[in-house]
Scaffold this active site. Sequence first.
Site, PDB file in Angstrom:
ATOM      1  N   CYS A  67      80.384 -16.749 -26.488  1.00  0.00           N
ATOM      2  CA  CYS A  67      79.666 -16.680 -24.701  1.00  0.00           C
ATOM      3  C   CYS A  67      78.913 -16.138 -24.270  1.00  0.00           C
ATOM      4  O   CYS A  67      78.481 -17.140 -23.879  1.00  0.00           O
ATOM      5  CB  CYS A  67      81.177 -15.698 -24.492  1.00  0.00           C
ATOM      6  SG  CYS A  67      83.354 -16.622 -24.644  1.00  0.00           S
TER       7      CYS A  67
ATOM      8  N   HIS B  38      85.300 -16.374 -17.932  1.00  0.00           N
ATOM      9  CA  HIS B  38      86.394 -15.838 -19.048  1.00  0.00           C
ATOM     10  C   HIS B  38      87.754 -15.949 -18.541  1.00  0.00           C
ATOM     11  O   HIS B  38      88.490 -15.328 -17.602  1.00  0.00           O
ATOM     12  CB  HIS B  38      86.234 -14.428 -19.060  1.00  0.00           C
ATOM     13  CG  HIS B  38      85.152 -13.672 -20.793  1.00  0.00           C
ATOM     14  ND1 HIS B  38      84.042 -13.568 -20.773  1.00  0.00           N
ATOM     15  CD2 HIS B  38      85.356 -14.848 -21.836  1.00  0.00           C
ATOM     16  CE1 HIS B  38      83.446 -13.367 -21.317  1.00  0.00           C
ATOM     17  NE2 HIS B  38      84.568 -14.141 -22.652  1.00  0.00           N
TER      18      HIS B  38
ATOM     19  N   GLU C 140      81.443 -14.289 -14.505  1.00  0.00           N
ATOM     20  CA  GLU C 140      80.655 -13.475 -15.361  1.00  0.00           C
ATOM     21  C   GLU C 140      79.380 -13.947 -14.539  1.00  0.00           C
ATOM     22  O   GLU C 140      78.366 -15.132 -13.661  1.00  0.00           O
ATOM     23  CB  GLU C 140      80.070 -13.965 -16.866  1.00  0.00           C
ATOM     24  CG  GLU C 140      81.805 -13.961 -17.679  1.00  0.00           C
ATOM     25  CD  GLU C 140      81.699 -12.213 -17.961  1.00  0.00           C
ATOM     26  OE1 GLU C 140      80.558 -10.973 -17.372  1.00  0.00           O
ATOM     27  OE2 GLU C 140      82.857 -11.740 -18.318  1.00  0.00           O
TER      28      GLU C 140
END
Length: 208
Positions: A148, A167, A84
């Site tokens: 998250c 992830h 991410e």
Amino acid sequence: MAEKKTVIVTGFEPFGEHAVNASWVAVQELEKLGLGQNVDLHVSEVPVEYQAVQNLLPSLWKQYHPQLVVHVGVSGMATTVTLEKCGHNHGYSRLDNCNFYPGSECCMDGGPECIHSVIDMDAICKRVNSSGLGVTLSVSKDAGRYLCEYTYYTSLYLGKGRSAFVHVPPLGKPYSAEELAQALRAVILEMLELMEHNTEKQLCQHGQ
């Protein structure tokens, strides 16, 4: 000898349909592997609760003064290990494990809307994908506006961007805990190398 670096890696407790959270299982496997003798690795299981994150993260940053904090979370939609790029401040209205969500629906009142990691995720993705590890990586700009991303944004804010979020897919879809741990290890070592290289680059520029 190179100075020891401190790295914190976190996974999450079970939530929703994830009775076993692949992120914490993978992080525990990573702890067994270690990151080599030059890295002090600390792992921590994060509760799927907004208020717990607000308490836990500042204490982790303060206690260990890490060079890097990597948060790992599970995504039922992921089929690759996903890096991410950034965290967003608003949009947190999904209930956590305590049936709570922040009234303001945001992480940090007055914080920037989006914080990017100092790490070039595209470069990391490319390096690890071409290393023949057998685990596919991809990059994303949307960490899902749940615990998250809430954790990621908070950590980016506290650590001035020296944080990353990965992830992972659920276990066995398609990777085992061991394969996920190997991928995390490769990713984190590349991140540390990249950060060191960038620091050296900055020092060179300042030295002129």
